[in-house]
Design a protein around this motif. Sequence first.
Motif, PDB file in Angstrom:
ATOM      1  N   ALA A  37      -1.759  73.562 -17.687  1.00 55.81           N
ATOM      2  CA  ALA A  37      -2.244  74.310 -19.058  1.00 55.81           C
ATOM      3  C   ALA A  37      -0.975  73.986 -20.020  1.00 55.81           C
ATOM      4  CB  ALA A  37      -2.437  75.680 -18.907  1.00 55.81           C
ATOM      5  N   LEU A  38       0.262  73.998 -19.598  1.00 53.97           N
ATOM      6  CA  LEU A  38       1.364  73.803 -20.393  1.00 53.97           C
ATOM      7  C   LEU A  38       1.534  72.535 -21.205  1.00 53.97           C
ATOM      8  CD1 LEU A  38       4.276  76.086 -18.442  1.00 53.97           C
ATOM      9  CD2 LEU A  38       2.965  76.646 -20.680  1.00 53.97           C
ATOM     10  N   SER A  39       1.267  71.457 -20.145  1.00 51.99           N
ATOM     11  CA  SER A  39       1.322  70.187 -20.550  1.00 51.99           C
ATOM     12  C   SER A  39      -0.051  69.792 -21.498  1.00 51.99           C
ATOM     13  CB  SER A  39       1.304  69.340 -19.465  1.00 51.99           C
ATOM     14  OG  SER A  39       0.057  69.315 -18.913  1.00 51.99           O
ATOM     15  N   HIS A  40      -0.968  70.813 -21.615  1.00 52.28           N
ATOM     16  CA  HIS A  40      -2.160  70.454 -22.395  1.00 52.28           C
ATOM     17  C   HIS A  40      -2.025  71.393 -23.755  1.00 52.28           C
ATOM     18  CE1 HIS A  40      -4.026  68.745 -18.986  1.00 52.28           C
ATOM     19  NE2 HIS A  40      -5.120  68.311 -20.041  1.00 52.28           N
ATOM     20  N   GLY A  41      -1.008  72.166 -23.996  1.00 57.14           N
ATOM     21  CA  GLY A  41      -0.646  72.872 -25.093  1.00 57.14           C
ATOM     22  C   GLY A  41      -0.627  74.245 -25.081  1.00 57.14           C
ATOM     23  N   ALA A  42      -0.781  74.917 -24.056  1.00 52.94           N
ATOM     24  CA  ALA A  42      -0.456  76.332 -23.676  1.00 52.94           C
ATOM     25  C   ALA A  42       1.287  76.851 -24.120  1.00 52.94           C
ATOM     26  CB  ALA A  42      -0.830  76.979 -22.383  1.00 52.94           C
ATOM     27  N   ASN A  43       1.634  77.876 -24.346  1.00 53.79           N
ATOM     28  CA  ASN A  43       2.693  78.202 -24.897  1.00 53.79           C
ATOM     29  C   ASN A  43       3.187  79.835 -24.457  1.00 53.79           C
ATOM     30  OD1 ASN A  43       1.488  79.753 -26.993  1.00 53.79           O
ATOM     31  ND2 ASN A  43       1.777  78.052 -28.315  1.00 53.79           N
ATOM     32  N   ILE A  44       2.144  80.116 -23.742  1.00 56.27           N
ATOM     33  CA  ILE A  44       2.549  81.577 -23.095  1.00 56.27           C
ATOM     34  C   ILE A  44       1.943  81.638 -21.696  1.00 56.27           C
ATOM     35  CG2 ILE A  44       2.073  83.851 -23.284  1.00 56.27           C
ATOM     36  CD1 ILE A  44       1.800  83.500 -26.260  1.00 56.27           C
ATOM     37  N   VAL A  45       2.540  82.225 -20.856  1.00 59.76           N
ATOM     38  CA  VAL A  45       1.620  82.423 -19.200  1.00 59.76           C
ATOM     39  C   VAL A  45       1.295  83.687 -19.410  1.00 59.76           C
ATOM     40  CG1 VAL A  45       1.986  82.212 -16.881  1.00 59.76           C
ATOM     41  CG2 VAL A  45       3.071  80.385 -18.458  1.00 59.76           C
ATOM     42  N   ASN A  46       0.002  84.130 -18.777  1.00 62.38           N
ATOM     43  CA  ASN A  46      -0.444  85.250 -18.576  1.00 62.38           C
ATOM     44  C   ASN A  46      -0.846  85.371 -17.132  1.00 62.38           C
ATOM     45  OD1 ASN A  46      -1.328  87.865 -18.601  1.00 62.38           O
ATOM     46  ND2 ASN A  46      -3.236  87.429 -19.763  1.00 62.38           N
ATOM     47  N   ASP A  47       0.168  86.118 -16.094  1.00 64.20           N
ATOM     48  CA  ASP A  47      -0.247  86.029 -14.665  1.00 64.20           C
ATOM     49  C   ASP A  47      -0.618  87.576 -14.133  1.00 64.20           C
ATOM     50  OD1 ASP A  47      -0.025  85.708 -11.896  1.00 64.20           O
ATOM     51  OD2 ASP A  47       2.281  85.185 -12.036  1.00 64.20           O
ATOM     52  N   ILE A  48      -1.643  87.500 -13.858  1.00 59.40           N
ATOM     53  CA  ILE A  48      -2.185  89.137 -13.205  1.00 59.40           C
ATOM     54  C   ILE A  48      -1.357  89.483 -11.930  1.00 59.40           C
ATOM     55  CG2 ILE A  48      -4.531  88.669 -14.037  1.00 59.40           C
ATOM     56  CD1 ILE A  48      -5.416  88.102 -11.239  1.00 59.40           C
ATOM     57  N   SER A  49      -0.806  88.598 -11.363  1.00 53.68           N
ATOM     58  CA  SER A  49       0.054  88.771  -9.947  1.00 53.68           C
ATOM     59  C   SER A  49       1.475  88.965 -10.094  1.00 53.68           C
ATOM     60  CB  SER A  49      -0.454  87.782  -8.963  1.00 53.68           C
ATOM     61  OG  SER A  49       0.562  86.360  -9.141  1.00 53.68           O
ATOM     62  N   ALA A  50       2.150  88.718 -11.328  1.00 47.86           N
ATOM     63  CA  ALA A  50       3.622  88.764 -11.598  1.00 47.86           C
ATOM     64  C   ALA A  50       4.163  87.830 -10.660  1.00 47.86           C
ATOM     65  CB  ALA A  50       4.013  90.125 -11.483  1.00 47.86           C
ATOM     66  N   GLY A  51       3.612  86.545 -10.399  1.00 46.98           N
ATOM     67  CA  GLY A  51       4.486  85.605  -9.541  1.00 46.98           C
ATOM     68  C   GLY A  51       4.276  86.118  -8.000  1.00 46.98           C
ATOM     69  N   LYS A  52       3.329  86.999  -7.570  1.00 43.07           N
ATOM     70  CA  LYS A  52       3.432  87.321  -6.246  1.00 43.07           C
ATOM     71  C   LYS A  52       2.518  86.458  -5.418  1.00 43.07           C
ATOM     72  CE  LYS A  52       4.333  91.349  -4.687  1.00 43.07           C
ATOM     73  NZ  LYS A  52       4.232  92.731  -4.162  1.00 43.07           N
ATOM     74  N   LEU A  53       1.207  86.033  -6.137  1.00 47.17           N
ATOM     75  CA  LEU A  53       0.485  85.126  -5.424  1.00 47.17           C
ATOM     76  C   LEU A  53       0.753  83.591  -5.478  1.00 47.17           C
ATOM     77  CD1 LEU A  53      -3.038  86.946  -6.742  1.00 47.17           C
ATOM     78  CD2 LEU A  53      -1.726  87.089  -4.543  1.00 47.17           C
ATOM     79  N   ASP A  54       1.823  83.228  -6.083  1.00 44.60           N
ATOM     80  CA  ASP A  54       2.282  81.800  -6.012  1.00 44.60           C
ATOM     81  C   ASP A  54       3.702  81.882  -6.209  1.00 44.60           C
ATOM     82  OD1 ASP A  54       2.846  79.110  -6.650  1.00 44.60           O
ATOM     83  OD2 ASP A  54       0.684  78.680  -7.423  1.00 44.60           O
ATOM     84  N   GLU A  55       4.416  81.567  -5.027  1.00 41.63           N
ATOM     85  CA  GLU A  55       5.978  81.590  -5.150  1.00 41.63           C
ATOM     86  C   GLU A  55       6.390  80.260  -6.109  1.00 41.63           C
ATOM     87  OE1 GLU A  55       6.736  78.793  -1.117  1.00 41.63           O
ATOM     88  OE2 GLU A  55       6.549  81.102  -0.902  1.00 41.63           O
ATOM     89  N   GLU A  56       5.624  79.559  -6.701  1.00 42.54           N
ATOM     90  CA  GLU A  56       6.364  78.552  -7.268  1.00 42.54           C
ATOM     91  C   GLU A  56       6.187  78.815  -8.850  1.00 42.54           C
ATOM     92  OE1 GLU A  56       4.714  74.793  -6.601  1.00 42.54           O
ATOM     93  OE2 GLU A  56       5.592  74.723  -4.460  1.00 42.54           O
ATOM     94  N   MET A  57       5.338  80.060  -9.109  1.00 45.71           N
ATOM     95  CA  MET A  57       5.112  80.585 -10.631  1.00 45.71           C
ATOM     96  C   MET A  57       6.423  80.611 -11.309  1.00 45.71           C
ATOM     97  SD  MET A  57       2.974  80.960 -12.935  1.00 45.71           S
ATOM     98  CE  MET A  57       1.159  81.332 -12.058  1.00 45.71           C
ATOM     99  N   LEU A  58       7.183  81.417 -11.111  1.00 49.64           N
ATOM    100  CA  LEU A  58       8.231  82.136 -11.692  1.00 49.64           C
ATOM    101  C   LEU A  58       9.179  80.801 -12.033  1.00 49.64           C
ATOM    102  CD1 LEU A  58       9.410  85.297  -9.957  1.00 49.64           C
ATOM    103  CD2 LEU A  58       7.926  84.632 -12.041  1.00 49.64           C
ATOM    104  N   GLU A  59       9.664  79.831 -11.019  1.00 47.11           N
ATOM    105  CA  GLU A  59      10.294  78.827 -11.388  1.00 47.11           C
ATOM    106  C   GLU A  59       9.793  77.879 -12.320  1.00 47.11           C
ATOM    107  OE1 GLU A  59      12.524  74.930  -8.944  1.00 47.11           O
ATOM    108  OE2 GLU A  59      11.349  76.426  -7.754  1.00 47.11           O
ATOM    109  N   THR A  60       8.611  77.644 -12.395  1.00 49.75           N
ATOM    110  CA  THR A  60       7.899  76.843 -13.295  1.00 49.75           C
ATOM    111  C   THR A  60       7.902  77.673 -14.749  1.00 49.75           C
ATOM    112  OG1 THR A  60       6.242  75.701 -11.837  1.00 49.75           O
ATOM    113  CG2 THR A  60       5.397  75.780 -14.100  1.00 49.75           C
ATOM    114  N   VAL A  61       7.702  78.641 -14.601  1.00 51.52           N
ATOM    115  CA  VAL A  61       7.570  79.428 -16.189  1.00 51.52           C
ATOM    116  C   VAL A  61       9.355  79.419 -16.772  1.00 51.52           C
ATOM    117  CG1 VAL A  61       7.249  81.591 -17.486  1.00 51.52           C
ATOM    118  CG2 VAL A  61       5.781  80.955 -15.606  1.00 51.52           C
TER     119      VAL A  61
END
Length: 276
Positions: free
Chosen positions: A107-131
């Motif tokens: 999504a970021l590579s396609h133009g998104a510029n904000i991340v909205n995560d309902i799990s606050a990174g708890k459902l994917d351990e790689e999320m916070l590093e990517t953001v």
Amino acid sequence: MSSLNINGKLLDLQIPVVMGIINCTPDSFYDGGATLTVDHALRQTEKMIHEGAKIIDVGGYSSRPDGQDISVEEEKSRVLPVIEAIAKRFEVGLSCDSFRESVITQALSHGANIVNDISAGKLDEEMLETVGSAQVPYIMMHMRGTPQTMKSLTNYENLITDINLYFSKRIAAARSHGINDIVIDAGFGFAKTVEQNYELLKKMNLLKAHDVPILAGLSRKSMIYKTLGIEAKDALNGTTALHMVALQKGASILRVHDVKEAVETIQLFQALQKYA
């Protein structure tokens, strides 16, 4: 913090702003299926921006209670063409609503510029590093379990204390990964009963202790239409009433289906503040 850095431009949150919802899902509780085509999503985005939305939030995974679990590839096929098309046509805060890191990366590579995560990174351990690596604003929501299990996870020792502890831990985790711009979403309707949702709204000002912007996602939710004995399609008036309460309790962002009405509510709130 009263602003968000979006692609090097600051979005001022001293006056609350509206985030418009683009649901690329066939089974969302209110407008499922309405914006599944790119053309319709573009028309809806144009309308929302014209009405005053500062952020557009695109999601392809229905997080309503008991929502269907879909594959990563299905989610990508729903949101990526829409995000790319919006990014090419409009200059706007463009959020991807997903708890899956691989979806967010694309999504970021396609133009998104904000991340909205309902799990606050708890459902994917790689999320916070990517953001953190992307240096984009991160919206983290309070939820227990998953959309499929959250209805059974509503026992709290103390609702507000537990939510504040959750955010303290998740904000610290996000900061440790270099995430600077953080927004917290109280998570109305996620692992909370109708009664708990109203308690949370009444005491939402206590979330201001984290010194980050607060997002309120109340639009047409069951806490409104179940209380009034109506359907989601008839819940705009109730939504507007609770939006004013959310603003009074410190919300900086209203995440909504109906942009015009939310913008008007903010205008009236600002008029009221002159006499505070």
